[in-house]
Enzyme design. Structure first.
Site, PDB file in Angstrom:
ATOM      1  N   ASP A 188      50.383  -0.181 -12.186  1.00  0.00           N
ATOM      2  CA  ASP A 188      51.416  -0.456 -13.190  1.00  0.00           C
ATOM      3  C   ASP A 188      51.034  -0.024 -14.600  1.00  0.00           C
ATOM      4  O   ASP A 188      51.911   0.134 -15.446  1.00  0.00           O
ATOM      5  CB  ASP A 188      51.782  -1.940 -13.175  1.00  0.00           C
ATOM      6  CG  ASP A 188      52.634  -2.292 -11.957  1.00  0.00           C
ATOM      7  OD1 ASP A 188      53.304  -1.394 -11.420  1.00  0.00           O
ATOM      8  OD2 ASP A 188      52.642  -3.462 -11.547  1.00  0.00           O
ATOM      9  N   TYR A 207      58.344  -7.345 -11.257  1.00  0.00           N
ATOM     10  CA  TYR A 207      57.364  -8.314 -11.760  1.00  0.00           C
ATOM     11  C   TYR A 207      57.291  -8.336 -13.282  1.00  0.00           C
ATOM     12  O   TYR A 207      57.538  -7.327 -13.933  1.00  0.00           O
ATOM     13  CB  TYR A 207      55.962  -7.967 -11.251  1.00  0.00           C
ATOM     14  CG  TYR A 207      55.533  -8.731 -10.005  1.00  0.00           C
ATOM     15  CD1 TYR A 207      55.262 -10.091 -10.056  1.00  0.00           C
ATOM     16  CD2 TYR A 207      55.383  -8.086  -8.787  1.00  0.00           C
ATOM     17  CE1 TYR A 207      54.858 -10.787  -8.930  1.00  0.00           C
ATOM     18  CE2 TYR A 207      54.975  -8.775  -7.646  1.00  0.00           C
ATOM     19  CZ  TYR A 207      54.719 -10.126  -7.723  1.00  0.00           C
ATOM     20  OH  TYR A 207      54.318 -10.799  -6.606  1.00  0.00           O
TER      21      TYR A 207
HETATM   22 NI    NI Z   1      52.499 -11.226  -6.397  1.00  0.00          NI
END
Ligand code: NI
Length: 642
Positions: free
Chosen positions: A301, A385
């Site tokens: 990420d 996320y």
């Molecule tokens: Ni997770």
């Protein structure tokens, strides 16, 4: 337009970003038209340490402000690495690097979605799933990884996973369109392959986390206000922060997110250095499910999306409470134009319970002090996320990095078959695959000066008998980590293992080398096989500790271009040389994180899970450095127990 001299560690401002762009475009070196050049990375080129130190000593040095860029020229899998000086108005270097991919580009992601909308095979697969309203299909472009597919050769590709929303603001992750994925060339917006392994029933329930769908809401939470009537205790000058005895500079890198520079602690009338630079150099989210829509999922990420690129604008009363100071993030967009992300970095003070206390039973006198910490934080949204990065500074010389993981889990539809052995059922027909979140922080340490050494310290039982007649004795072992290979280490909670970073040229009043200790949590390493695709690409996550001699171009734990990389770059490549790391300018790299076995309670949005580490003084001071913290009680200045 001339650029006024700035501190060498000041963030790039809009004028400097515009100047860097213009220098690139005016150089005549691009092989495509100016409007077709894309700026995949634009960031401050770290100035030489000696320049930073000279400026901070007050010497009359003008920093050469250099900007590092990664440029895309067309759809091929290569990048121009350029360094330009906005002080001198010139290109300092221009290097075409073949067979690498920059982070995924936003503009290209949008073109990918448009290409899928037009693709007959994709549409046929959606028809097989009975989807009429195509506007409700959410498509997530993922970094594709490296699996030896012909599609990967010479292309920048993405793998796209679809979900079906019930309304435009619905949580799509509740209803994966399982069994379907598309491989798309991002540079050419060309659909290369549509994979359909068969229709799986949509999970029957929606996954709303909105208040209107989750009532009645609790009505008995009374207001909890944090007020500082005299304002906060910190002082901000540009990106320089002073708080209590701490001083530090705050920055933001497009990939690494929050960056701290020149962290020091004032002691005896001078600032003692601790860190020259600290940042999250990389992170990876490897999924542990072997199925065709899951096995390739391993998102880097930082290097594939960018923790600064994805940073949120934060709001007071929501993301942060109290007396807040915000730093804006000035960055370059994909066309190189300066943009402002307002309120990207939040800074405030927090009460943190008690700092120290003792009740003297003989005299009845009690002394207790409140702990308080300075918090410097940012939050990045990367797809499903959220990652919050929180640096904490305490009154006793302790510092800490805490990562807060929240947001929505990546999901798969499983029909009536159940979740199987590599995922958790989180709602009827809906599973979340097991996965890890592994972060690597790069700590360019300078404990009391540039030359440091690292000891592994373990608490170990002494053998019974002889000098240990009662079998109770234990001792501490301190092993000097002499070279890079010897310094590849893992945590050992049973031995209270920590790593002491010492300056062996400086001693405290007790004659001990001054040091800070990196205290890890009980954190995992990578579970994937070392020879698997992600095992090779995320080799940094196979160890919790790495130590390298400082090298300006060794920045990122998985190398500069993890996207579609075959692996081996970054820490494994550099440390193979096994360079000595004793009493020299070193960088400490720490891998930490969580293994996430999803729970039903993590659905439809997960409460924050925490991970991180601390840096605590060990003989850096002569005694508790927080004895001078005043009591907060009124009256006679100390707290009584009766
Ligand atoms: Ni997770």
């Amino acid at each position: 337009m001339p650029i006024a001299p700035r501190h060498p560690l000041a963030p790039l401002d809009a004028d400097e970003l515009s100047a860097a762009r213009q220098i690139v475009l005016d150089s005549g070196r691009a092989v495509v038209a100016a409007e077709d050049v894309r700026f995949a990375y634009v960031g401050l080129c770290d100035p030489p340490k000696e320049v930073v130190r000279a400026v901070d000593r007050g010497e009359d040095v003008v920093a050469d402000r250099q900007v590092r860029l990664a440029l895309l020229q067309g759809p091929e899998a290569n990048v121009v690495e350029a360094v330009v000086s906005v002080t001198r108005g010139v290109v300092d270097s221009w290097l075409v690097v073949q067979d690498v991919r920059p982070p995924l580009q936003m503009e290209e992601s949008i073109m990918v979605l448009a290409a899928l909308e037009e693709n007959p095979e994709w549409n046929a697969a959606l028809d097989r799933r009975g989807i009429v309203d195509r506007s409700l299909v959410q498509v997530d472009p993922w970094p594709a990884g490296t699996f030896g597919l012909a599609h990967e050769e010479g292309r920048r590709i993405t793998k796209c996973l679809p979900f079906l929303r019930a309304s435009p603001d619905d949580n799509g992750y509740a209803r994966p369109l399982e069994g379907l994925l598309a491989i798309v060339d991002m540079g050419r917006a060309e659909v290369l392959e549509v994979v359909d392994t068969g229709v799986v029933p949509l999970p029957p329930q929606l996954g709303s986390y909105y208040p209107e769908d989750n009532g009645p809401l609790r009505g008995d939470l009374k207001p909890l206000s944090i007020t500082q009537p005299d304002g906060p205790s910190f002082v901000v000058d540009g990106n320089l922060v002073r708080w209590q005895k701490w001083s530090l500079r705050v920055g933001m890198d497009p990939l690494e997110g929050l960056v701290l520079y020149t962290v020091g602690y004032e002691d005896g009338g001078r600032v003692r250095p601790l860190l020259h630079r600290a940042s999250v150099s990389e992170m990876v989210v490897p999924y542990g499910h072997p199925g065709p829509t899951q096995a390739w999922k391993s998102a880097f990420d930082a290097g594939e999306w960018g923790l600064g690129r994805m940073a949120n604008s934060l709001t007071v009363g929501c993301d942060c409470v109290g007396e807040i100071f915000y730093f804006d993030d000035i960055y370059a967009d994909e066309r190189g134009e300066p943009r402002t992300r307002p309120q990207a970095i939040c800074m405030h003070e927090e009460d943190y319970g008690i700092l120290w206390k003792h009740a003297d039973l003989w005299s009845g006198r009690t002394e207790v002090r409140r702990s308080r910490r300075l918090v410097v934080s940012s939050i990045a949204t990367v797809g499903n996320y959220e990652y919050g990065f929180y640096w904490y500074f305490y009154l006793d010389g302790t510092m800490q990095l805490e990562v807060k993981l929240t947001g929505i889990m990546s999901t798969m539809a499983v029909g009536a078959e159940g979740a199987g052995g590599h995922a958790s059922l989180v709602a009827p027909g809906l599973a979340a695959p097991y996965h890890q979140h592994l972060f690597n922080v790069r700590l360019d340490v300078e404990i009391d000066g540039p030359d440091n050494a690292v000891f592994e310290v373990d608490a170990v039982a002494a053998p019974p008998g002889g000098e240990n007649p009662f079998g109770n004795a234990f001792t501490q072992t301190a092993t000097l980590l002499e070279s890079e290979l010897a310094a590849r280490r893992r945590v050992d909670p049973a031995r209270s293992r920590a790593w002491k970073i010492a300056n062996r040229d400086r001693v405290n009043a007790l004659g001990q080398p001054t040091a800070y200790k990196l205290v890890p949590g009980s954190v995992p390493t990578l579970l994937a096989d070392p020879e698997s695709s992600v095992g090779r690409r995320a080799a940094f996550a196979a160890h919790n500790l790495w130590v390298t001699p400082f090298a300006a171009d060794e920045r990122r734990a998985a190398g500069d271009y993890p996207n579609q990389h075959r692996g081996g770059a970054g820490l494994p490549a550099w440390t193979a040389a096994d360079r000595p790391v004793v009493d020299t300018d070193i960088v400490v790299w720490h891998t930490f994180g969580v293994t996430h076995i999803p729970r039903p309670e993590d659905w439809p949005v997960m409460s924050v899970e925490y991970t991180g580490f601390s840096l605590i003084p060990v003989g850096f001071f002569d005694r508790n450095p927080a004895l001078d913290v005043p009591s907060t009680s009124g009256g006679d200045g100390h707290c009584h127990d009766g």
